[in-house]
Design a protein around this motif. Structure first.
Motif, PDB file in Angstrom:
ATOM      1  N   LEU A 285      67.811  99.663  68.103  1.00  0.00           N
ATOM      2  CA  LEU A 285      68.973 100.099  67.065  1.00  0.00           C
ATOM      3  C   LEU A 285      69.551 100.790  68.703  1.00  0.00           C
ATOM      4  O   LEU A 285      69.891 101.777  68.142  1.00  0.00           O
ATOM      5  CB  LEU A 285      69.175 100.229  66.110  1.00  0.00           C
ATOM      6  CG  LEU A 285      68.727  98.746  64.924  1.00  0.00           C
ATOM      7  CD1 LEU A 285      68.807  99.741  63.645  1.00  0.00           C
ATOM      8  CD2 LEU A 285      69.175  97.120  64.619  1.00  0.00           C
ATOM      9  N   PRO A 286      70.594 100.259  69.739  1.00  0.00           N
ATOM     10  CA  PRO A 286      71.348 100.828  70.680  1.00  0.00           C
ATOM     11  C   PRO A 286      72.585 100.977  69.860  1.00  0.00           C
ATOM     12  O   PRO A 286      73.076  99.366  69.550  1.00  0.00           O
ATOM     13  CB  PRO A 286      71.103 100.246  72.284  1.00  0.00           C
ATOM     14  CG  PRO A 286      70.020  99.607  71.404  1.00  0.00           C
ATOM     15  CD  PRO A 286      69.981  98.891  70.647  1.00  0.00           C
ATOM     16  N   PHE A 287      72.649 101.790  69.680  1.00  0.00           N
ATOM     17  CA  PHE A 287      74.392 101.916  68.288  1.00  0.00           C
ATOM     18  C   PHE A 287      74.928 101.258  69.491  1.00  0.00           C
ATOM     19  O   PHE A 287      75.316 101.722  70.821  1.00  0.00           O
ATOM     20  CB  PHE A 287      74.721 104.085  67.804  1.00  0.00           C
ATOM     21  CG  PHE A 287      74.559 103.641  66.496  1.00  0.00           C
ATOM     22  CD1 PHE A 287      73.756 103.157  66.126  1.00  0.00           C
ATOM     23  CD2 PHE A 287      73.678 105.508  66.597  1.00  0.00           C
ATOM     24  CE1 PHE A 287      73.708 103.729  64.231  1.00  0.00           C
ATOM     25  CE2 PHE A 287      73.827 106.208  65.652  1.00  0.00           C
ATOM     26  CZ  PHE A 287      73.578 105.129  64.597  1.00  0.00           C
ATOM     27  N   GLY A 315      66.299  88.156  70.442  1.00  0.00           N
ATOM     28  CA  GLY A 315      65.499  88.787  69.280  1.00  0.00           C
ATOM     29  C   GLY A 315      66.063  90.511  68.799  1.00  0.00           C
ATOM     30  O   GLY A 315      65.335  90.691  68.089  1.00  0.00           O
ATOM     31  N   GLY A 316      67.129  90.675  69.910  1.00  0.00           N
ATOM     32  CA  GLY A 316      67.421  91.689  69.454  1.00  0.00           C
ATOM     33  C   GLY A 316      68.577  91.693  68.305  1.00  0.00           C
ATOM     34  O   GLY A 316      69.094  90.397  67.661  1.00  0.00           O
ATOM     35  N   TRP A 317      68.223  93.197  67.446  1.00  0.00           N
ATOM     36  CA  TRP A 317      69.339  93.109  66.434  1.00  0.00           C
ATOM     37  C   TRP A 317      70.527  93.692  66.628  1.00  0.00           C
ATOM     38  O   TRP A 317      70.514  94.675  66.971  1.00  0.00           O
ATOM     39  CB  TRP A 317      67.702  93.442  65.449  1.00  0.00           C
ATOM     40  CG  TRP A 317      69.089  93.779  63.758  1.00  0.00           C
ATOM     41  CD1 TRP A 317      68.955  94.516  63.153  1.00  0.00           C
ATOM     42  CD2 TRP A 317      68.886  91.962  63.026  1.00  0.00           C
ATOM     43  NE1 TRP A 317      69.753  93.805  62.006  1.00  0.00           N
ATOM     44  CE2 TRP A 317      69.954  92.639  61.701  1.00  0.00           C
ATOM     45  CE3 TRP A 317      68.865  90.462  63.591  1.00  0.00           C
ATOM     46  CZ2 TRP A 317      70.260  91.769  61.024  1.00  0.00           C
ATOM     47  CZ3 TRP A 317      69.969  89.576  62.030  1.00  0.00           C
ATOM     48  CH2 TRP A 317      70.256  90.333  61.357  1.00  0.00           C
ATOM     49  N   LEU A 349      79.649  91.608  59.214  1.00  0.00           N
ATOM     50  CA  LEU A 349      79.018  91.621  60.511  1.00  0.00           C
ATOM     51  C   LEU A 349      77.733  91.607  60.816  1.00  0.00           C
ATOM     52  O   LEU A 349      77.082  91.898  60.090  1.00  0.00           O
ATOM     53  CB  LEU A 349      79.548  92.525  61.607  1.00  0.00           C
ATOM     54  CG  LEU A 349      81.083  91.899  62.018  1.00  0.00           C
ATOM     55  CD1 LEU A 349      81.594  93.340  62.854  1.00  0.00           C
ATOM     56  CD2 LEU A 349      81.422  90.489  62.519  1.00  0.00           C
ATOM     57  N   ARG A 350      77.151  89.905  61.280  1.00  0.00           N
ATOM     58  CA  ARG A 350      75.538  90.445  61.559  1.00  0.00           C
ATOM     59  C   ARG A 350      75.320  91.610  62.251  1.00  0.00           C
ATOM     60  O   ARG A 350      75.818  92.441  62.886  1.00  0.00           O
ATOM     61  CB  ARG A 350      75.482  89.273  61.949  1.00  0.00           C
ATOM     62  CG  ARG A 350      74.284  88.505  62.888  1.00  0.00           C
ATOM     63  CD  ARG A 350      73.789  87.506  63.586  1.00  0.00           C
ATOM     64  NE  ARG A 350      73.555  87.732  64.661  1.00  0.00           N
ATOM     65  CZ  ARG A 350      72.397  87.882  65.402  1.00  0.00           C
ATOM     66  NH1 ARG A 350      71.087  88.098  65.225  1.00  0.00           N
ATOM     67  NH2 ARG A 350      73.176  88.029  66.350  1.00  0.00           N
ATOM     68  N   GLY A 351      74.232  92.137  61.810  1.00  0.00           N
ATOM     69  CA  GLY A 351      73.306  93.245  62.552  1.00  0.00           C
ATOM     70  C   GLY A 351      73.324  94.361  60.907  1.00  0.00           C
ATOM     71  O   GLY A 351      73.815  94.870  60.240  1.00  0.00           O
TER      72      GLY A 351
END
Length: 523
Positions: A285-287, A315-317, A349-351
């Protein structure tokens, strides 16, 4: 809930340990204090606790100047206190994330003490040392993030050392393989104890230009902006070689099951998403700090969401953040009514969302006069201090808000007007809203894991759908001070309103939103 990684479906809660709960009366929060308040986090409904630095430190930058990466500062307790906290958190179903500070250490760290002792010392190259420029003075024009030159001359060895922050925080040399191996051992020390992951401080700064070239001037710099903004950080940050370092850190963490790496990265979206790494070999998770800096208008936020979603690698969350220990609090930036709408945005939100302690009760910045400032940035550059967003948590209406029996290390808010106990008794408080949102999110695959789709809306209304399997929800947020309407595609039932007064109500074909109201509906 579906069998996916906890950090995908969960919610992270950041604690600034100095300000959460003091257990020994010295006015500074500690690990035992955090342990005693774990039930608050369980009742709130979060999944993981991120602790800002707890390592031994001279506290020049309140723990971000680490003197020992494998210990606990006596201010916060002992390693045994940490183990008890970890065990109790795990026993309550909470994960624990530590703050890893790899860009720089304290000048008091034994590594730096050895490094500065002699140019031939084996650890000399663990830090970044250079001769003076040909005409004298620092090797280049780089600026410290806290103002002034990023270089300090060391009389003993006749060279300058680099410090991207305070002179008491010398930068480590991540081009040195022995340093990298030592830092991998640090991660293993904590992973072996059972920590569930790390938030990596200033990740994008770890590697500097090998030639240490001058940074170019920033044409957009404005008088009064922080000194660091005078130059573009072209050669002192976001270097391509940093991804080799991150890949190694990730490989170390991947040796352990179900752990997470979160990266602090203040970069535009196109660069931010690069830190997922090739084939997702970077941080999990890059902030994403876009909501902190967004113009608070529906179309502006809608564009930011769309750009971010489009930029994510396959695929990045995603993840979202509303506040942290370095920024003004959301209640200060937006005001109370919009802080409620912002909470609904963050948690739908998604994530993976990250909550900052105190935001769940609507805590705003507390004014801290310059003569009482603790933050070194405020002392160096008045007006830029971060103390107002780091003040102690008010737990009740007693003296010092139940935070400490002593004198709190920073001033506190009016605890009689705002505290956790009072908010917990009010069924419509922002704390009650956070609890309801987190409960709704926990029980809804659509909110915790589902797809995101923007919905066309007018004026200052932001709307989107969340879908997973047969479940479909619609979120409608009025970011304006006037009433607004949103046409609904099909019949809908209100699940939760930021006003907390229309749950279960059937909605007609047009949703009438009150000023500063958000609603989650089931379609």
């Amino acid at each position: 809930m579906l069998d996916v990684a906890w950090w995908r479906r969960g919610v992270v809660y950041q604690i600034y340990p100095r300000s959460f709960q003091d257990s020994d009366g010295d006015g500074i929060g500690d690990l035992e204090g955090v342990r005693r308040r774990l039930d608050h986090l369980v009742a709130l409904g979060v999944d993981a606790v991120w602790l800002s630095p707890i390592f031994p430190s001279p506290m020049a930058d309140f723990g971000y100047d680490v003197a020992d990466y494998c210990g606990v500062d006596a201010i916060f307790g002992s390693i045994d206190d940490f183990d008890r906290l970890l065990d109790d958190a795990h026993g309550r179903g909470l994960k624990v994330i530590l703050d890893f500070v790899p860009n720089h250490s304290s000048e008091a760290h034994p590594w730096f003490v050895e490094s500065r002792r002699d140019r031939s010392d084996p650890r000399r190259d663990w830090y970044i040392w250079r001769d003076a420029a040909p005409g004298g003075g620092p090797p280049n024009n780089w600026i410290s993030n806290f103002g002034g030159p990023a270089w300090t001359f060391d009389e003993t060895t006749g060279q300058y050392y680099l410090h991207s922050f305070l002179r008491e925080q010398p930068d480590l040399n991540w081009r040195n393989p022995e340093l990298r191996a030592a830092m991998a051992d640090v991660l293993r020390f904590w992973l072996d104890r059972g920590v569930d992951g790390f938030r990596i401080d200033v990740l994008w700064l770890l590697i500097k230009d090998e030639e240490l070239r001058d940074n170019p001037e920033n044409p957009d710099y404005a008088q009064g902006d922080p000194d660091i903004g005078r130059l573009l950080q072209t050669y002192s940050s976001d270097r391509e070689e940093v991804f080799d370092v991150i890949r190694e850190l990730r490989a170390t963490v991947d040796d352990y099951d179900d752990r997470v790496l979160i990266g602090e990265i203040y970069l535009p979206v196109d660069r931010l998403v690069a830190y997922y790494g090739p084939d997702l070999s970077g941080v999990h998770l890059p902030f994403n700090f876009q909501l902190i800096f967004a113009d608070w208008h529906a179309r502006a936020i809608e564009r930011r969401i769309a750009e971010y979603e489009a930029a994510l690698p396959p695929g990045g969350w995603p993840n979202w953040v509303l506040g942290n220990h370095d920024q003004k609090r959301v209640a200060t930036r937006l005001g109370g009514p919009q802080a409620r709408v912002a909470a609904m945005l963050l948690l739908t939100l998604r994530g993976t969302p990250t909550l900052y302690y105190g935001d769940e009760i609507g805590l705003a910045d507390v004014p801290v006069p310059h003569d009482l400032a603790q933050d070194p940035w405020e002392k160096n550059e008045p007006g830029h201090g971060r103390d107002p967003a780091r003040t102690p948590m008010p737990w009740d209406a007693t003296t010092n808000g139940g935070f400490t029996a002593g004198a709190p290390w920073l001033p506190m808010n009016d605890v009689g007007a705002l505290n956790v106990a009072a908010a917990a008794r009010d069924p419509r408080s922002i704390l009650a809203l956070h609890r309801a949102l987190l409960a709704l999110r926990r029980g809804s695959p659509a909110l915790s894991l589902g797809a995101y789709e923007g919905v066309k809306a007018q004026g200052d209304v932001l709307a989107y759908r969340r879908r997973h399997g047969e479940e479909e929800l619609l979120v409608a947020l009025n970011l304006g001070d006037e009433g607004a309407e949103l046409a609904l595609p099909i019949a809908a039932t209100a699940l939760l309103s930021t006003h907390m007064d229309r749950e279960g109500a059937e909605q007609p074909g047009v949703l009438k939103l009150r000023p500063n109201e958000g609603v989650v509906l089931r379609l």
